[in-house]
Design a protein around this motif. Sequence first.
Motif, PDB file in Angstrom:
ATOM      1  N   VAL A 156      15.677   1.696  -6.458  1.00  0.00           N
ATOM      2  CA  VAL A 156      14.626   0.768  -6.881  1.00  0.00           C
ATOM      3  C   VAL A 156      14.057  -0.002  -5.691  1.00  0.00           C
ATOM      4  O   VAL A 156      12.854  -0.223  -5.602  1.00  0.00           O
ATOM      5  N   GLU A 157      14.919  -0.412  -4.747  1.00  0.00           N
ATOM      6  CA  GLU A 157      14.461  -1.204  -3.602  1.00  0.00           C
ATOM      7  C   GLU A 157      13.492  -0.433  -2.706  1.00  0.00           C
ATOM      8  O   GLU A 157      12.716  -1.031  -1.980  1.00  0.00           O
ATOM      9  N   LEU A 158      13.537   0.903  -2.730  1.00  0.00           N
ATOM     10  CA  LEU A 158      12.677   1.694  -1.856  1.00  0.00           C
ATOM     11  C   LEU A 158      11.457   2.263  -2.577  1.00  0.00           C
ATOM     12  O   LEU A 158      10.576   2.809  -1.938  1.00  0.00           O
ATOM     13  N   GLN A 159      11.390   2.141  -3.881  1.00  0.00           N
ATOM     14  CA  GLN A 159      10.284   2.736  -4.636  1.00  0.00           C
ATOM     15  C   GLN A 159       8.944   2.089  -4.320  1.00  0.00           C
ATOM     16  O   GLN A 159       7.922   2.754  -4.378  1.00  0.00           O
ATOM     17  N   HIS A 160       8.937   0.809  -3.950  1.00  0.00           N
ATOM     18  CA  HIS A 160       7.653   0.157  -3.663  1.00  0.00           C
ATOM     19  C   HIS A 160       7.012   0.690  -2.384  1.00  0.00           C
ATOM     20  O   HIS A 160       5.821   0.552  -2.188  1.00  0.00           O
TER      21      HIS A 160
END
Length: 97
Positions: A90-94
């Motif tokens: 989730v932390e890298l999806q942006h």
Amino acid sequence: MSFPARQISPSERAKMQWVLDDAGYGADLLVQDPGLFETASLLVTVLMLEGVQSRSGLAVRLECRFGRAGKHRQPLGSRLGRYAIQGLPVELQHFTK
């Protein structure tokens, strides 16, 4: 995810810095790989805001998610196969939007 607005105290900042430095995510990593440093510090900040207050709890979750930084760290390219199968954290999806 939204958090109620609150200030992080100086003692909490010192705790977060200690956890990051101990795991190898210190100032030297900020120069070498700013993205990794920022992602690790964001994770520690989010965990702190979620209520994880102990140094050991923060350190364990940081190491579980990203591993230790430094000479034993695997380069990102070697983990791309895993992300192709499991999807990005989730932390890298942006970063992909």
